[in-house]
Design an enzyme around this catalytic site. Structure first.
Site, PDB file in Angstrom:
ATOM      1  N   ARG A  45       0.816  -1.223   0.000  1.00 47.55           N
ATOM      2  CA  ARG A  45       0.000   0.000   0.000  1.00 47.55           C
ATOM      3  C   ARG A  45       0.845   1.266   0.000  1.00 47.55           C
ATOM      4  O   ARG A  45       0.524   2.229  -0.697  1.00 47.55           O
ATOM      5  CB  ARG A  45      -0.941  -0.009   1.201  1.00 47.55           C
ATOM      6  N   ASP A 151     -16.147   7.771   8.706  1.00 53.28           N
ATOM      7  CA  ASP A 151     -14.964   6.965   8.428  1.00 53.28           C
ATOM      8  C   ASP A 151     -13.746   7.879   8.491  1.00 53.28           C
ATOM      9  O   ASP A 151     -13.868   9.111   8.397  1.00 53.28           O
ATOM     10  CB  ASP A 151     -15.060   6.297   7.053  1.00 53.28           C
TER      11      ASP A 151
END
Length: 278
Positions: A45, A151
């Site tokens: 990532r 979130d």
């Protein structure tokens, strides 16, 4: 070759020192614990961010992370957080919402309902809640019903706000549900959530470990497959905070692999990963 040595010899090297700094910053910003077995995930990532910035190694990227004012911190959080979700995931929770929870809330004399989707990712959970909510309240215009979807990742929140998904994402829904809740865009092979469903939801960015700006309390909280990324102390603290912000007898739904731990004394067990505030 050990796991730590392996990353040194890749085209863009990540040393053990780099990984430890990345883990420390991730924990400070999000509370997520990145153990050694997460190294491959971290590398895959973060290497995208290293390449995007034109850097030659992870050391240079770590130097950026050490600058608390750098906007890259937001991109880092977006990259490191996990977003796996689907419509009506863990369907037993939604059946409970439809068959038990909302019918109980309909006895509320204030005619107000507040539901929180904490860790909402790209919005499928919040919209699944809203679809059920709409079934009960579409003809009850005098009720004040709102769903808060939060979130940490700003990118997934934007996806949630737009409410546009690939058609494959709704294949598990019945044709009646699809037609009632989505506009089908045949040429793009996508669906768009109808405004009748969107109207209940507000999407906001929120770090669960920071101060919560919400002024009121909630009748239902969905926090599923979120706390598993935190250590035990953080999990316990978070569940206690949920208990504090829930209305008396309010419901908490958690993920299939999660447990309340020390906070279990604050809740009564209602069924599979379903709890009610004592």
């Amino acid at each position: 070759m050990t796991t730590a040595e392996e990353f040194k010899y890749r085209q863009l090297p990540m040393t053990e020192k780099d990984f430890q700094l990345i883990s420390r910053v991730a924990y400070q910003l999000t509370g997520i614990v990145l153990a050694d077995h997460k190294k491959n995930m971290v590398y895959s990532r973060i290497v995208r961010r290293v390449r995007k910035l034109g850097l030659s190694d992870f050391k240079s990227y770590c130097q950026i992370l050490e600058n608390p004012d750098d906007e890259e911190l937001n991109e880092f959080v977006n990259a490191i957080t996990t977003n796996l979700t689907s419509f009506f995931r863990e369907s037993h929770h939604f059946e409970s919402l439809r068959q038990k929870v909302i019918p109980q809330l309909l006895t509320n004399r204030t005619k107000k309902v507040r539901i929180w989707s904490a860790g909402c990712s790209t919005g499928e959970e919040a919209y699944s809640i809203a679809i059920i909510v709409h079934e009960f309240f579409k003809n009850r215009r005098d009720w004040d019903v709102r769903i808060l979807a939060t979130d940490l990742d700003s990118n997934v929140l934007e996806t949630g706000r737009q409410g546009i998904y690939e058609q494959a994402r709704v294949e598990s829904l019945s044709q009646a549900q699809i037609e009632a809740s989505f506009i089908i865009n045949k040429h793009q092979e996508t669906v768009t959530v109808k405004d009748d469903i969107k109207q209940y939801i507000r999407f906001n960015r929120l770090n669960l470990l920071n101060e919560w700006p919400m002024k009121g309390s909630f009748d239902v909280i969905f926090c599923r497959n979120v706390v598993i990324y935190f250590d035990k102390a953080t999990q316990s603290k978070l569940f206690r905070r949920y208990a504090n912000i829930l209305n008396p007898q309010g419901y908490l739904f958690i993920g299939h692999s999660e447990q309340l731990g020390e906070a279990a004394t604050l809740f009564s067990y209602q069924g599979k990963t379903e709890y009610r505030k004592k």
